[in-house]
Design a protein around this motif. Structure first.
Motif, PDB file in Angstrom:
ATOM      1  N   THR A  72       0.850  -1.184   0.000  1.00 18.57           N
ATOM      2  CA  THR A  72       0.000   0.000   0.000  1.00 18.57           C
ATOM      3  C   THR A  72       0.887   1.236   0.000  1.00 18.57           C
ATOM      4  O   THR A  72       2.074   1.170   0.302  1.00 18.57           O
ATOM      5  N   GLY A  73       0.309   2.357  -0.301  1.00 16.86           N
ATOM      6  CA  GLY A  73       1.053   3.600  -0.292  1.00 16.86           C
ATOM      7  C   GLY A  73       1.495   4.013  -1.677  1.00 16.86           C
ATOM      8  O   GLY A  73       1.148   3.395  -2.678  1.00 16.86           O
ATOM      9  N   PRO A  74       2.304   5.070  -1.734  1.00 22.24           N
ATOM     10  CA  PRO A  74       2.695   5.628  -3.026  1.00 22.24           C
ATOM     11  C   PRO A  74       3.590   4.708  -3.858  1.00 22.24           C
ATOM     12  O   PRO A  74       3.666   4.836  -5.057  1.00 22.24           O
ATOM     13  N   ARG A  77       3.584  -2.132  -4.943  1.00 28.34           N
ATOM     14  CA  ARG A  77       4.142  -3.122  -5.858  1.00 28.34           C
ATOM     15  C   ARG A  77       3.581  -4.471  -5.492  1.00 28.34           C
ATOM     16  O   ARG A  77       3.154  -4.712  -4.379  1.00 28.34           O
ATOM     17  N   SER A  78       3.612  -5.362  -6.453  1.00 31.38           N
ATOM     18  CA  SER A  78       3.136  -6.728  -6.233  1.00 31.38           C
ATOM     19  C   SER A  78       4.327  -7.630  -5.980  1.00 31.38           C
ATOM     20  O   SER A  78       5.378  -7.493  -6.599  1.00 31.38           O
ATOM     21  N   VAL A  79       4.143  -8.578  -5.060  1.00 30.78           N
ATOM     22  CA  VAL A  79       5.198  -9.523  -4.715  1.00 30.78           C
ATOM     23  C   VAL A  79       4.617 -10.925  -4.769  1.00 30.78           C
ATOM     24  O   VAL A  79       3.546 -11.181  -4.215  1.00 30.78           O
ATOM     25  N   LEU A  80       5.310 -11.854  -5.445  1.00 36.52           N
ATOM     26  CA  LEU A  80       4.874 -13.248  -5.445  1.00 36.52           C
ATOM     27  C   LEU A  80       5.178 -13.845  -4.080  1.00 36.52           C
ATOM     28  O   LEU A  80       6.222 -13.583  -3.487  1.00 36.52           O
ATOM     29  N   VAL A  81       4.263 -14.640  -3.588  1.00 34.34           N
ATOM     30  CA  VAL A  81       4.399 -15.249  -2.275  1.00 34.34           C
ATOM     31  C   VAL A  81       5.037 -16.625  -2.416  1.00 34.34           C
ATOM     32  O   VAL A  81       4.650 -17.411  -3.277  1.00 34.34           O
TER      33      VAL A  81
END
Length: 83
Positions: A72-74, A77-81
């Protein structure tokens, strides 16, 4: 079929079904780029995980994707788990 194989400390995620009740393919397009496989089952199938046991999957056509977390926030980004 192992959807995710155990390696480097990760847990396997195994799709199980009665003979001739489940067909799968890796030939598909997923716009998110997270897809692992598509399968169609005509009877209940199960996704088995060593820590969680088996999760029942109703008959249908399913796209299996890797898990993704979003920040969240400015600087979102997406991260694979990794399981």
């Amino acid at each position: 079929m192992d959807l995710i194989r155990a390696s480097a400390g990760n847990n396997p995620h195994t799709l199980t079904a009665d003979p001739r009740t489940c067909r799968w393919t890796t030939d598909f397009h997923d716009p998110l780029g997270l897809g692992i496989a598509v399968f169609h089952n005509t009877a209940p199938a199960y996704l088995v995980h060593p820590e969680h046991g088996g999760s029942g999957i109703a008959p249908g056509t399913w796209l299996v994707r890797r898990q993704q977390e979003r920040g969240t926030g400015p600087r979102t980004r997406s991260v694979l788990v990794v399981d």
